[in-house]
Structure formats: C-alpha cells, structure tokens
Scaffold this active site. Structure first.
Site, PDB file in Angstrom:
ATOM      1  CB  THR A   1      -0.641   8.707   0.098  1.00  0.00           C
ATOM      2  OG1 THR A   1      -1.072   9.280   1.324  1.00  0.00           O
ATOM      3  CG2 THR A   1       0.382   7.629   0.385  1.00  0.00           C
TER       4      THR A   1
ATOM      5  CG  ASP B   1      -4.880   1.183  -8.273  1.00  0.00           C
ATOM      6  OD1 ASP B   1      -5.252   0.546  -7.269  1.00  0.00           O
ATOM      7  OD2 ASP B   1      -3.896   1.934  -8.274  1.00  0.00           O
TER       8      ASP B   1
ATOM      9  CG  ASP C   1      -5.951  -1.963  -5.156  1.00  0.00           C
ATOM     10  OD1 ASP C   1      -5.472  -2.591  -6.109  1.00  0.00           O
ATOM     11  OD2 ASP C   1      -5.543  -0.829  -4.809  1.00  0.00           O
TER      12      ASP C   1
ATOM     13  CE  LYS D   1      -0.275   0.249  -3.320  1.00  0.00           C
ATOM     14  NZ  LYS D   1       0.001   1.690  -3.483  1.00  0.00           N
TER      15      LYS D   1
ATOM     16  NE  ARG E   1      -4.328   5.021   6.256  1.00  0.00           N
ATOM     17  CZ  ARG E   1      -5.540   4.815   5.712  1.00  0.00           C
ATOM     18  NH1 ARG E   1      -6.473   4.167   6.407  1.00  0.00           N
ATOM     19  NH2 ARG E   1      -5.821   5.231   4.489  1.00  0.00           N
TER      20      ARG E   1
ATOM     21  CG  ASP F   1      -1.924  -0.271  -6.519  1.00  0.00           C
ATOM     22  OD1 ASP F   1      -2.961  -0.653  -5.933  1.00  0.00           O
ATOM     23  OD2 ASP F   1      -1.549   0.916  -6.527  1.00  0.00           O
TER      24      ASP F   1
ATOM     25  CB  SER G   1      -6.299   3.115  -5.056  1.00  0.00           C
ATOM     26  OG  SER G   1      -5.767   1.911  -4.634  1.00  0.00           O
ATOM     27  CG  HIS G   2      -8.090   1.999  -0.978  1.00  0.00           C
ATOM     28  ND1 HIS G   2      -6.960   2.653  -1.422  1.00  0.00           N
ATOM     29  CD2 HIS G   2      -8.487   2.651   0.134  1.00  0.00           C
ATOM     30  CE1 HIS G   2      -6.675   3.646  -0.590  1.00  0.00           C
ATOM     31  NE2 HIS G   2      -7.586   3.671   0.360  1.00  0.00           N
TER      32      HIS G   2
HETATM   33  C1  VG1 Z   1      -2.858   4.415   1.732  1.00  0.00           C
HETATM   34  C2  VG1 Z   1      -1.954   3.340   2.312  1.00  0.00           C
HETATM   35  C3  VG1 Z   1      -0.572   3.425   1.701  1.00  0.00           C
HETATM   36  C4  VG1 Z   1      -0.679   3.349   0.169  1.00  0.00           C
HETATM   37  C5  VG1 Z   1      -1.648   4.395  -0.338  1.00  0.00           C
HETATM   38  C6  VG1 Z   1      -1.885   4.277  -1.839  1.00  0.00           C
HETATM   39  O1  VG1 Z   1      -2.323   5.688   2.024  1.00  0.00           O
HETATM   40  O2  VG1 Z   1      -1.887   3.447   3.711  1.00  0.00           O
HETATM   41  O3  VG1 Z   1       0.225   2.386   2.215  1.00  0.00           O
HETATM   42  O4  VG1 Z   1       0.567   3.523  -0.426  1.00  0.00           O
HETATM   43  O5  VG1 Z   1      -2.910   4.259   0.308  1.00  0.00           O
HETATM   44  O6  VG1 Z   1      -2.308   3.000  -2.143  1.00  0.00           O
HETATM   45  P1  VG1 Z   1      -2.843   6.618   3.223  1.00  0.00           P
HETATM   46  O7  VG1 Z   1      -2.112   7.906   3.096  1.00  0.00           O
HETATM   47  O8  VG1 Z   1      -4.337   6.724   3.079  1.00  0.00           O
HETATM   48  O9  VG1 Z   1      -2.497   5.874   4.480  1.00  0.00           O
HETATM   49  V1  VG1 Z   1      -3.337   2.708  -3.441  1.00  0.00           V
HETATM   50  O10 VG1 Z   1      -3.554   1.143  -3.656  1.00  0.00           O
HETATM   51  O11 VG1 Z   1      -4.180   3.910  -3.393  1.00  0.00           O
HETATM   52  O12 VG1 Z   1      -2.595   3.311  -4.758  1.00  0.00           O
HETATM   53 CO    CO Z   2      -4.318   0.714  -5.399  1.00  0.00          CO
END
Ligand code: VG1
Ligand code: CO
Length: 543
Positions: A18, A279, A277, A376, A496, A281, A113-114
């Site tokens: 993603t 990073d 989070d 974001k 999910r 965003d 990210s998270h």
């Molecule tokens: C998750 C979220 C998605 C977001 C992505 C990256 O993806 O559901 O809405 O854009 O993380 O966000 P997934 O494929 O695990 O559902 V972040 O803050 O990593 O850059």
């Molecule tokens: Co992020």
C-alpha cells in the site's frame, strides 16, 4: 573514492505494498536486500543520473545507516544532489513538501509508518515522485519488475556523511545538503492557517495535549504548537523521536494512543487532544469526552475548511478511500462539489490533486490531507482543526453534534484480524468473491443485501485501471461492510473488515458504536464465514 559494481541476485518478496516496501528490519539489514531494492527503485524510475533527490525518514532503528547506503548508491548512480533532513529526519508530509519546494525529481522516505520499530520490528522504504506524492501503481510495477531481474548494484566506497550538521558537503561528485527538517514545513503551515487566531486561542486558556508517540512529529509539533503558537510547554508529550518509538506502536487510534484517550475522557481533560503516527502523516482527533472517527473528521474538515485562510475560496472537490465512511459524501453533496472514491493508499489521490479535481482527501485509517502537499499530513489536520475551533468558538463535541444533525451520523468501525495465515485469508476472500452475485436480496442478521461487488478504480486523470481493491456489501437502510487484505503488514495476512451504518434519527446519536453496528457486524461475519476460514473469534484491534 571508487564506484563499485556489486554482483547480486534477485531477492524474493520485494513487492511494494500500500505504501512502499515494508519488511522486518532484519530482512532489510540482510545481505544486499536494501541495496537491491534501492537499485531497483533507481532503475524503475528511469535512473537518477543528474537528478535531485530528497531523503529522510521517521528516525526508526536503521534509519541513519540506511541513509548512508542510499547516499553512496545515489552518488554511484550519478545523482546530482541529495537533500536530507538533519539527523536523517523528515516526516512524510515534510518530505513531500521539500520535494515540491525544491523542485526535486523525487525522494526516498524511510519509514514503516505506524508499524513498530527496532531491530526485531519493522522497517520500510518508499519512493515519491516529482509531485511529492507516493509512486503511482505504474512506477511501483516497474520497480517490482526490476527487483525480479536485478543482477548488480552500484555503490561508492567512501566516508560516512555527517547527517547532524546543517550545511553542504559532497559524496564524490554528488552535492549533499543537510537541511532543518522543520523550518520549511512550518512556513508552509503559516500560509494556510490563521496563526494569530490560534495564538489568541491558546493565550485565552484553551488547553491541548498532542501525543507524538515518540515518533517523528515531536520536533514539528513542539516548534509549531509550543514555540510558534504559544501552547504551554508540555502540550506536546512523547516529543522526542526514538528508534523504537518507546516500544509502542506509533499508530494514532484509541487502542495505541490509550493514555491520551484516558486523559481526554478523565477528570480535568484538556479541550483538545491529538496524536500522530510514526512518520507524521496520520492524525487522531479527540475532544473532551469526544473521540472523532477519522471519517467524521474528514467530513467536518470539508464542511468547515473555508474558515481557514488557505481554503477560503472553497473546495474544488473531495476524495476518500473506498472503505472510508460516506460522511464526507454528504457534505460534498451539500457543498455542490465532486466526491471521488479511490482505492486504499495515498498514491491514488495524487492525480486528483495535481489535476485540481480535489482539494481535501482522507482515509478511515486517520489520514487526512490537502493539495498543499501530496501526502496525508497529521499536523496539518490538527492545525486545521485548531483554526476551526478558534473561528467558531465551539467545542469538538458541539461541532460534531451539529455535523450529525445536519448530515446524519455515520457510525463506523474497523475490525482488524492480524497475523492470519495468508493462505486462509486468501481463501476467505476468494470464496466471498465467488458468492458476491448470489448475495443480493439475501438476508443476514435481519438485514437485506442491496448490492455486493468488488471495487475497482478507473483513474479519471490518467485512465489507469486498478482491480481487486476490496469487496463491498451494501444493506438496505444504508449499512455497509467492506473486506480487504492489508498491504502494509510484515507478518502473515491482516484481514480488515470495515463496518458502517448511517443514522439520521437525532435521538439515536448517543448509542455506543458497537451497538449501532451490531447487526452489520453479525451479517459481515456470517456472510464471510470468517471464523470457519481463520479460526478467529474476535478481531485483534477494533478502531
Ligand atoms: C494502511 C491503511 C491505509 C494507509 C496505509 C499507509 O494500509 O489502511 O489507509 O494508506 O496503511 O498508511 P493497509 O493496506 O494496511 O490497509 V501509513 O501512515 O503507512 O503511510
Ligand atoms: Co504514516
């Protein structure tokens, strides 16, 4: 100083998901893994010779060492210049801005990210293009294709760059510039929001808690909220980025930001709470005793954005990812602007923003942003909220109650079933996909299915087609259940399940979310037969 061409072999599993490539840190640290992926990225974007790249990350474990490798490889591949955040730090939105501001050809952002960080946790790398946004599907396909055939990478054998000192230096013939990660971003925020009004709000005794979750937003939030806008010291907590984020998940939701939630629902709660989070965003918004779902936050921001100077001309349109609730659609309809529905992931918003079709975008996963960058932006959302709070003089819960009275309340929840055996998750999706056509008209938990389909997206700007973006089941009465597999996990599969129900009766606005969604939840589990497929009784995380 010597350029070395290292023989390598394709390595399995370097398929961007993603949001770039995410793997266990140790996988990235394994022989040739990072190097392979960086070379595949350079090749996939058509080479970096003579180009300018922005490089920075969220400060997690391996951030600094990976940047050293990227710099030596960029130099060996003939890049003209790399612009790097001091200490290797750049939030994702700040990197996006810097690419645009400096007219760079692209950037490499180091983040998962998270996902938690540390030697036994996760690492990630994503490529952003010259518009500052995540690589489109077309580009990531090319990068992935390269990973499968790569046989060598180029790296310069040279000294390490001092990432901590602002200024200019060289790696071979490549110019390197270390910049303050916060200054340009803060200046951009000042052009969008009424800092005078927000300053007056804090001066009048308005209280706030911002939880940076030991991640990258700390330095940005302290500089902007405390030093510029006059919020008292201590408004920002967990404000120093740590390589392991203090052992937590830097995921701004009621589960992982529980201490903030407890404070906001406890005695003496501040007026406003927010978290960001890994990073920087994403954002979580919570008022006193009033958690705001990300889908509702997007709707509120769309309804009130004109109160901030940067958006006073109104919105060109809005966009949301498919699993995000329809709350913003209702606002867009009233505003008379277009509302686009895209697949999950910020890369799909870039074309709409570039083409001026949308001004605000958002996702149910706590991502909100606008045309100011191509990512974001957590702190941006917080500042827009503050600007709206300052202009209206209303509390968060008053704003939300007014929004629901006008548009109805979209009850919303996401149930995550993590670390499911990948084959079992795929089997569940395949079986559900096969029976979609037969579902229409059938009854489950007393609800009648009104439509059932698989979401795909035709980009209205470049015409590209993205298939298999999630299974949707709609019910009579406005309820919806969506199923998709996560593309950001590093272990097994994450299923999910997104649940939504619109309520237009104001006397029913104070139901607990689980109660409002109980029938949809039951119907979703029955239809998918999730328990039989996965052996799971309950989700790991409910947000
Ligand atoms: C998750 C979220 C998605 C977001 C992505 C990256 O993806 O559901 O809405 O854009 O993380 O966000 P997934 O494929 O695990 O559902 V972040 O803050 O990593 O850059
Ligand atoms: Co992020």
């Amino acid at each position: 100083m010597q350029i070395k061409t290292v023989q390598t072999q394709p390595i399995e599993g370097q398929k961007p998901g993603t949001s770039g490539l995410r793997k266990k840190t140790k996988v990235f640290m394994g022989p040739h893994y990072l190097e392979n992926y960086v070379q595949a990225t350079f090749d996939g974007v058509g080479g970096v010779e003579g180009r300018t790249l922005v490089v920075g990350g969220d400060g997690r474990y391996f951030n600094d060492r990976a940047i050293q490798v990227i710099l030596r490889m960029a130099a060996a591949n003939g890049a003209a210049q790399c612009i790097i955040g001091q200490g290797g730090i750049l939030s994702t939105p700040a990197a996006s801005h810097l690419i645009r501001l400096r007219g760079a050809d692209g950037g490499l952002i180091l983040s998962a990210s998270h996902n938690p960080g540390g030697p036994d946790e996760d690492f990630g790398l994503k490529y952003n293009g010259p518009n500052g946004g995540p690589a489109t599907e077309g580009v990531t396909d090319k990068i992935f294709a390269r990973t499968k055939v790569i046989d060598s990478y180029r790296i310069m054998q040279t000294h390490e760059v001092d990432l901590d000192t602002i200024g200019k230096t060289q790696v071979g013939a490549m110019a390197v510039e270390i910049v303050d990660p916060v200054v340009d971003y803060a200046a951009l925020m000042e052009t969008l929001f009424d800092f005078g009004k927000i300053r007056a709000l804090f001066a009048g005794g308005f209280t706030m808690r911002f939880d940076a979750m030991h991640a990258v937003t700390g330095p940005y939030a302290r500089a902007i909220l405390e030093e510029t806008l006059g919020a008292p010291e201590g408004t920002v907590i967990n404000g120093i980025p740590l390589p392991d984020f203090g052992g937590g998940h830097p995921d701004p939701n009621p589960i992982w930001a529980k201490p903030l939630m407890d404070e906001m629902y406890g005695a003496g709660a501040p007026d406003f709470g927010a978290a960001s989070d890994g990073d920087g965003d994403r954002n979580m918004i919570v008022g006193r005793n009033a958690y705001v779902t990300p889908s509702d936050s997007l709707a509120l921001l769309a309804a009130k954005a004109h109160l901030a100077p940067g958006y006073k001309a109104g919105l060109a349109g809005v966009a949301r990812s498919m699993p995000t609730s329809g709350a913003v659609d209702r606002v867009a309809e009233k505003l008379g602007v277009a509302c686009y529905e895209t697949p999950t992931g910020w890369k799909f918003f870039g074309n709409l923003l570039d083409a001026g079709k949308a001004t605000l975008c958002g996702e149910e996963s706590a991502g909100t942003g606008s045309s100011h960058v191509r990512e974001k932006d957590g702190l941006w959302a917080v500042l827009l909220w503050l600007n709206i709070l300052a202009e209206t003089g209303q509390s968060v819960s008053e704003l939300m109650t007014d929004l629901w009275s006008e548009y109805g309340r979209c009850y919303y929840s996401r149930h995550d079933f993590e670390d499911v055996d990948a084959a079992k998750a795929e089997a569940m999706v395949a079986e559900l996909r096969a029976k979609l056509p037969s579902l229409v008209g059938s009854q489950h938990a007393g609800l009648t299915v009104s439509y059932a389909d698989e979401f795909s997206y035709d980009d209205p700007v470049d015409g590209s087609h993205s298939a298999a973006q999630g299974l949707r089941i709609g019910f009579e009465g406005g309820g919806r259940a969506v199923f998709r597999l996560s593309g950001t996990g590093t272990v097994g599969a994450t299923i999910r399940v997104y649940l939504e129900q619109v309520e237009t009766d104001p006397t029913a606005f104070d139901q607990p979310t689980a109660q409002a969604l109980s029938k949809i939840t039951e119907a979703a589990l029955t239809i998918s037969d999730l328990k039989r497929h996965t052996g799971r009784d309950a989700p790991n995380v409910i947000t």
